[in-house]
Write an enzyme that holds these catalytic residues in place. Structure first.
Site, short mmCIF file in Angstrom:
data_model
loop_
_atom_site.label_atom_id
_atom_site.label_comp_id
_atom_site.label_asym_id
_atom_site.label_seq_id
_atom_site.Cartn_x
_atom_site.Cartn_y
_atom_site.Cartn_z
N LYS A 1 1.27 -1.09 -0.01
CA LYS A 1 0.28 -0.01 0.33
C LYS A 1 0.80 1.58 -0.12
O LYS A 1 0.58 2.27 -0.96
CB LYS A 1 -0.49 0.10 1.06
CG LYS A 1 -1.66 1.35 1.43
CD LYS A 1 -2.25 1.38 0.67
CE LYS A 1 -3.47 2.43 0.37
NZ LYS A 1 -3.52 3.80 1.34
N GLU B 1 0.62 6.84 -6.42
CA GLU B 1 -0.36 7.97 -7.11
C GLU B 1 0.18 9.26 -6.88
O GLU B 1 -0.09 10.08 -7.50
CB GLU B 1 -1.65 8.16 -5.47
CG GLU B 1 -2.53 8.96 -5.18
CD GLU B 1 -3.11 8.41 -3.68
OE1 GLU B 1 -2.80 9.15 -3.31
OE2 GLU B 1 -3.72 6.99 -3.88
#
Length: 295
Positions: free
Chosen positions: A164, A171
């Site tokens: 993550k 991102e």
């Protein structure tokens, strides 16, 4: 399946609802009694049948440590704790070791989906021993998006949050690229409809993505992002990604540059950071600062 859920904020509250919609029994606890199904952590544990599973959705660091310390004294052998917050993977290793001394299992779950997860499902990146992960498969199946994708048992303890973390680093870089392109388009005289240029990219281009869709949504709300201050916070995971890259001698020039751009946003009212702030608000409900608050 029955599960306890600690932390009923934006994501935790929606996760409780999605799990209940799938037929699972969720006992939730939050420091806000209006949201809680239990009066305390002890009450939550007492309402669960053995072997118990408690999923923790609180901020990383001290808040997570505090909850896990309490659960260590309340749970019994063969129970399981899941950390679904944005904890650092090195904390997972410590938590797993602490709980294993009491016979309690530990699973780390990187969760992506933001405020849209209730409707669309959450991408889940999970780390931990197969015994404990397999026990939770009905929960993972209910939370993930429909279809074959959106869930992975990434590896041993810490792997879920590490995956993550890398996801969030990517991102950062993607948002930075959209923001830089938007600022350049806004800067030239020849382009007088930047919002529609972004909209035109949503179909048939190699840069189409959900982030692009959210950028268009943000521009529909505030075409030139004039209501936002060019300030974007970082959650910490971008820093951890760069630190991990240094430790493993892996070059990450794009992700590193995007992190430094976040820092730059705190010095001046950056046009690029208006777009970053708008995107973070669109997908995660993160707070934005009004241009009127600019110092």
């Amino acid at each position: 399946m029955q599960i306890g859920l600690v932390g009923l904020g934006k994501m935790g509250g929606n996760m409780r609802e999605r799990l209940r919609n799938a037929g699972h029994t969720v006992i939730g606890y939050d420091t806000n009694p209006e949201k809680s199904d239990a009066s305390s952590l002890a009450d939550l544990v007492n309402q669960l049948e053995a072997p118990r599973t408690v999923w923790v959705m609180v901020p990383a660091g001290e808040p997570t440590q505090h909850v896990i310390d309490q659960l260590a004294g309340l749970l019994k052998p063969y129970d399981t704790v899941v950390d679904g917050g944005n904890s650092r993977w090195t904390d997972d290793e410590k938590h797993a070791e602490e709980l294993s001394k009491r016979g309690i299992g530990f699973v780390d779950a990187g969760v992506s989906g933001g405020v849209w997860g209730l409707k669309n499902g959450y991408a889940l990146m999970v780390g931990g021993e197969k015994e404990y992960v397999d026990r939770l498969l009905p929960i993972f199946e209910a939370l993930k998006p429909e279809g074959p994708y959106g869930y992975v048992h990434a590896g041993r303890v810490g792997a879920g949050h590490f995956a993550k973390m890398v996801h969030n680093g990517i991102e950062y870089a993607m948002m930075q690229a959209y923001a830089e392109g938007w600022e350049l388009l806004e800067a030239v005289d020849s382009v007088d409809n930047v919002r529609e240029v972004f909209r035109s990219w949503q179909q048939g281009t190699v840069i189409r993505s959900w982030l692009l869709d959210l950028a268009v949504d943000a521009l529909d709300e505030d075409e030139h992002l004039e209501e936002l201050r060019g300030y974007a916070q970082d959650s910490g995971e971008g820093r951890w990604t760069v630190e991990a890259a240094i430790d493993n001698s892996v070059p990450l020039p794009a992700i590193t540059a995007s992190l430094y751009s976040r820092f730059a946003s705190r010095q001046d009212d950056s046009p690029q950071m208006k777009m970053i702030a708008a995107l973070r608000n669109q997908f995660g409900g993160h707070a934005v600062e009004s241009a009127k608050k600019k110092a």
